[in-house]
Design a protein around this motif. Structure first.
Motif, short mmCIF file in Angstrom:
data_model
loop_
_atom_site.label_atom_id
_atom_site.label_comp_id
_atom_site.label_asym_id
_atom_site.label_seq_id
_atom_site.Cartn_x
_atom_site.Cartn_y
_atom_site.Cartn_z
N LEU A 1 0.91 -1.17 -0.10
CA LEU A 1 0.32 -0.34 0.26
C LEU A 1 0.49 1.18 -0.03
N LYS A 2 0.57 2.30 -1.11
CA LYS A 2 1.39 3.09 -1.43
C LYS A 2 1.04 4.18 -0.24
N TYR A 3 2.15 5.17 0.08
CA TYR A 3 1.28 6.05 1.20
C TYR A 3 0.73 5.72 2.20
N LYS A 4 0.76 4.48 3.13
CA LYS A 4 -0.21 3.62 3.92
C LYS A 4 -0.30 5.31 5.46
N GLY A 5 1.08 5.71 5.08
CA GLY A 5 0.82 6.84 6.24
C GLY A 5 -0.39 8.07 5.61
N ASN A 6 -0.70 8.30 5.10
CA ASN A 6 -1.84 9.11 4.88
C ASN A 6 -2.80 8.35 4.54
N ALA A 7 -2.92 7.11 3.80
CA ALA A 7 -3.97 6.28 4.29
C ALA A 7 -4.87 6.25 5.01
N ALA A 8 -3.90 5.57 6.07
CA ALA A 8 -4.22 5.59 7.57
C ALA A 8 -4.91 6.92 8.26
N THR A 9 -4.57 8.15 7.67
CA THR A 9 -4.55 9.50 8.30
C THR A 9 -6.25 9.59 7.42
N GLN A 10 -6.33 9.74 6.62
CA GLN A 10 -7.66 9.62 6.35
C GLN A 10 -9.04 8.78 7.05
N LEU A 11 -8.47 7.62 6.65
CA LEU A 11 -9.24 6.37 7.40
C LEU A 11 -9.67 7.45 9.03
N ALA A 12 -8.92 7.89 9.69
CA ALA A 12 -8.45 8.33 11.10
C ALA A 12 -9.91 9.45 11.21
N GLN A 13 -9.93 10.42 10.42
CA GLN A 13 -10.49 11.60 9.51
C GLN A 13 -11.77 11.04 10.08
N ARG A 14 -11.87 9.45 8.30
CA ARG A 14 -13.55 9.80 8.22
C ARG A 14 -14.15 8.50 9.64
N LEU A 15 -13.43 8.29 10.03
CA LEU A 15 -13.88 7.58 11.46
C LEU A 15 -14.26 8.79 12.76
N ALA A 16 -13.52 9.83 13.12
CA ALA A 16 -13.56 10.42 14.14
C ALA A 16 -14.80 10.71 14.51
N PRO A 17 -15.61 10.91 13.66
CA PRO A 17 -16.99 11.86 13.97
C PRO A 17 -17.98 10.85 14.63
N MET A 18 -17.58 9.47 13.81
CA MET A 18 -18.81 8.33 14.46
C MET A 18 -18.19 8.08 15.97
N LEU A 19 -17.27 8.94 16.81
CA LEU A 19 -16.37 7.99 18.11
C LEU A 19 -17.15 9.24 19.01
N SER A 20 -18.25 8.61 19.72
CA SER A 20 -18.37 8.67 21.34
C SER A 20 -17.59 9.25 22.41
N ARG A 21 -16.73 10.87 23.16
CA ARG A 21 -15.83 9.99 23.58
C ARG A 21 -16.21 9.91 25.20
N SER A 22 -17.61 10.02 25.06
CA SER A 22 -18.39 9.18 26.39
C SER A 22 -17.62 7.93 26.80
N ASP A 23 -17.98 6.87 25.00
CA ASP A 23 -18.04 5.80 24.95
C ASP A 23 -17.27 5.46 23.81
N TYR A 24 -15.59 6.37 24.19
CA TYR A 24 -14.86 6.14 23.10
C TYR A 24 -14.16 4.30 23.06
N PRO A 25 -13.99 3.29 21.67
CA PRO A 25 -13.63 2.94 21.75
C PRO A 25 -12.63 1.92 23.02
N LEU A 26 -12.70 0.71 23.53
CA LEU A 26 -11.38 0.16 23.76
C LEU A 26 -10.71 -0.32 23.50
N HIS A 27 -11.09 -1.17 22.13
CA HIS A 27 -9.75 -2.10 21.25
C HIS A 27 -10.01 -2.28 20.29
N LEU A 28 -10.01 -2.95 18.74
CA LEU A 28 -10.11 -2.55 17.71
C LEU A 28 -9.97 -4.21 17.33
N ASP A 29 -11.15 -4.82 16.65
CA ASP A 29 -10.39 -6.13 15.98
C ASP A 29 -10.76 -6.30 14.57
#
Length: 538
Positions: A141-169
Motif C-alpha cells: 500500500l503506497k502512502y500508507k501513513g496518509n491512507a491511515a490518516t484519511q481513515l482516522a479522519q473519516r472514522l473520528a466523527p463516529m466515535l463518542s467521547r463518552s463511549d470511546y472504543p476500548l479495542h479494535l478487531d
C-alpha cells in the motif's frame, strides 16, 4: 477412512486452494480470472458429489454406520458444518426422498477468534496504520501513513467521547470480489460494536484505499443477496461467520454463507431457518403483487423469503418453455449479479407441512402447478422450486411510498444500466418484476425472459410512411429484435416516470446505449460496480 469423509477432506483443500488464488488475481488485475475462480468454486461441490455418487452403490451402504463414522472422523475438522452438508448431498443422491441425515445443528460453532485485536491506546491514525500493517494485503500500500490518516479522519466523527472504543478487531484476511478488496472489522466499546470495512482498489498496479464503510447498512449491502460471492481465505468458516454476524445481526446465517461461496451450506441453512419459522406457526400465503404468468409465488408469513414454482401452462404472451426458464435461473446463479439481480436457491423434492398452507394458496398450487406438486400424507412435496429473498414489488412500493417515487425510479433506471453493463438483457422490464429492498435498492428478480445481450438485436424503429402507421401493432421484426424506443410507452407512465426515466435516463430508450453495452460485453470489458455510495469514496 470412509470414502465420504475422505472425499470431503480433498474437496475442502481444493476449495481453499482456489480461494487462495484470489489475492494473486487481484494483484495482477486479472478480473476475469477472479470471476472464473468464483464460478469454478460454485460448480465444484456438485462435480465432486456426482463423481463420488457414481463410484458408490447406495443400496449396499450401511448408512447408520457411515453416519456415525463420519461424525467421529470429522468432529474436529475446521469446516465440520460444511462436512455435514456434504454428507447430506451424497445421501440425497443415493437415497432420494428420505429425510436428511444431519440437520446442521450437530456441531457447535468453533470457538476460535479469526481476528486480530488491537488496543485503542494510541491515536486513531496509528491504530488504522496498524490495521493496514496487520492485514494480509495482496500488494504493498503506497502512502500508507496518509491512507491511515484519511481513515482516522473519516472514522473520528463516529466515535463518542463518552463511549470511546476500548479495542479494535479486524479480520486479517481480505475479501475479494470483482475489482474490490475489503478489510472488515469492528470498534468495540463498553456498550456496542461499531462495524467498518475498508475498501481498496488496484489502481494502475498500486494498492489504494478507496472508501471507508462504517454503518451496519453499508456492510449489509456489501454482503447483500444481489451480489456475487466473496473469495476470502478462512480455514474456519463458522468462526468467520460468527464475526460477520456480530456486525450484521439481522442478516440470516444462510445469506452470509452464500456471500462467502458456501452455497450448499447456505441452502441447507435455508431449510433450518424455515423449520424455525414454521415452529412459530406461520402460514404459507400467496406472495403480494401481480401474479406471474410463468411462476406461482408464495411466501411464509414472517419470513423474508419467497418460493417460486413453475406453472404447468404459461400465459399466451409467453413463448418460453419450462426448461428455458430453469436455464435462465441457472445463468443468473453463475453470472456476476452486480448488486442488481437476486440470488436464488434451487430445491428438488422440498417437503412442506400441509397444515401451514392457506387454503387459496394450496388450491392455486395444486391446480396451476400440478406436475410439480403432490400431497403425501401431511406433507406437500414440491418436486422442483426456487427460493429468493422477499422484497416489496416495485409497482407496490411506488404506490405505498409516494414521497419516495422519484428515488425508486432513479434506482430502477440505474439498475437497468448496471444489468446491461454486466452483459444481460432483462427482457420483461415491467415494474412488477423488480423489488425494493429495505435499503431502498431496486433489484431484478424475475428471470423468465432474461438473456445475454448477445442474444438480442437492438434496432431503431423504422420511420412511419403514413400517419396511421403508429396505430399498427408492431413494425416488421425478426426473432430477437428489440426496439428500445418502445420502452417509453410502458415505462414513462405518469409525471414522475416521465421526469426521471424519460429525461435523466433517456439513453435507455436509444438503441445506441444497448448496442454499446453489447460491444463492451463482446470485448469482455468489465464495468466498475462500487457496492457503496459515491459519497463514501475518498
Amino acid at each position: 477412512m470412509d470414502p465420504i469423509s475422505q472425499t470431503f477432506r480433498a474437496y475442502w483443500q481444493d476449495f481453499l486452494h482456489l480461494t487462495a488464488k484470489a489475492s494473486q488475481c487481484f494483484a495482477d488485475a486479472d478480473w476475469h480470472g477472479l470471476q472464473q475462480l468464483s464460478r469454478v468454486r460454485f460448480e465444484r461441490h456438485d462435480q465432486v458429489v456426482h463423481e463420488l455418487v457414481t463410484s458408490l452403490n447406495g443400496s449396499l451402504l450401511d448408512w447408520p454406520r457411515l453416519k456415525a463414522g463420519f461424525l467421529q472422523a470429522l468432529s474436529q475438522h475446521p469446516a465440520r458444518e460444511l462436512a455435514l452438508t456434504f454428507f447430506n448431498s451424497v445421501y440425497a443422491r443415493l437415497q432420494p426422498g428420505e429425510d436428511r441425515p444431519f440437520n446442521g445443528r450437530e456441531f457447535a460453532p468453533i470457538a476460535l477468534a479469526p481476528y486480530l485485536r488491537l488496543p485503542m491506546k494510541q491515536d486513531l491514525a496509528a491504530v488504522m496504520e496498524a490495521v493496514l500493517d496487520s492485514a494480509n494485503l495482496p500488494m504493498a500500500l503506497k502512502y500508507k501513513g496518509n491512507a491511515a490518516t484519511q481513515l482516522a479522519q473519516r472514522l473520528a466523527p463516529m466515535l463518542s467521547r463518552s463511549d470511546y472504543p476500548l479495542h479494535l478487531d479486524v479480520l486479517t484476511e481480505p475479501f475479494y470480489r470483482n475489482k474490490g478488496c475489503y478489510l472488515v472489522g469492528r470498534l468495540n466499546t463498553d456498550h456496542l460494536a461499531i462495524p467498518f470495512a475498508i475498501a481498496l482498489l488496484n489502481h494502475r498496479g498500486q494498492l489504494k484505499v478507496d472508501a471507508l464503510l462504517f454503518q451496519k447498512d453499508h456492510l449489509s449491502v456489501l454482503f447483500g443477496f444481489a451480489r456475487s460471492d466473496f473469495l476470502s481465505l478462512s480455514p474456519t468458516p463458522s468462526a468467520q461467520l460468527d464475526f460477520l454476524r456480530s456486525l450484521m445481526p439481522h442478516k440470516p446465517a444462510s445469506e452470509l454463507y452464500n456471500a462467502l461461496g458456501y452455497y450448499k451450506h447456505g441452502k441447507s441453512l435455508v431449510i433450518s431457518e424455515l423449520e424455525d419459522a414454521l415452529a412459530r406457526q406461520g402460514r404459507f400465503i400467496t406472495a403480494p403483487g401481480i401474479a406471474g404468468l410463468v411462476m406461482m409465488v408464495f411466501t411464509l408469513e414472517g419470513q423474508d423469503q419467497v418460493f417460486k414454482v413453475i406453472r404447468d401452462r404459461f400465459g399466451d404472451s409467453k413463448s418460453v418453455t419450462a426448461e428455458q426458464v430453469v436455464e435462465r435461473y441457472h445463468l443468473v446463479q453463475r453470472h456476476d449479479r452486480v448488486g442488481r439481480m437476486a440470488d436464488t436457491q434451487e430445491f428438488v423434492d422440498l417437503r412442506l407441512p400441509l397444515s401451514h398452507f392457506d387454503s387459496d394458496t394450496l388450491a392455486e398450487l395444486t391446480q396451476s402447478c400440478a406436475s410439480r406438486v403432490r400431497i403425501e400424507g401431511d406433507w406437500l412435496l414440491l418436486s422442483h422450486c426456487f427460493t429468493e429473498r422477499r422484497m416489496t414489488p416495485m409497482n407496490i412500493a411506488l404506490g405505498q411510498w409516494p414521497e419516495r417515487r422519484r428515488d425508486i425510479l432513479r434506482e430502477y433506471g440505474q439498475a437497468l444500466k448496471d444489468i446491461a453493463t454486466a452483459g444481460i438483457f432483462p427482457g420483461d422490464m415491467l415494474f412488477k418484476n423488480f423489488g425494493v429492498t429495505r435499503h431502498g435498492r431496486v433489484i431484478f428478480y424475475d428471470y423468465d425472459e432474461l438473456c445475454p445481450l448477445s442474444d438480442v438485436t437492438f434496432r431503431a424503429l423504422p420511420p412511419a410512411q403514413y400517419d396511421q402507421d403508429h396505430l399498427c401493432s408492431e413494425p416488421s421484426v425478426c426473432p430477437g429484435d428489440v426496439f428500445p424506443e418502445e420502452f417509453r410507452y410502458f415505462l414513462c407512465v405518469g409525471d414522475d416516470a416521465k421526469a426521471v426515466l424519460g429525461e435523466e435516463f433517456a439513453e435507455l430508450f436509444s438503441p445506441d446505449f444497448w448496442q454499446q453495452a453489447q460491444q463492451q460485453a463482446q470485448a469482455q470489458q468489465l464495468g466498475d460496480f462500487f457496492p457503496y455510495p459515491k459519497a463514501l469514496r475518498f
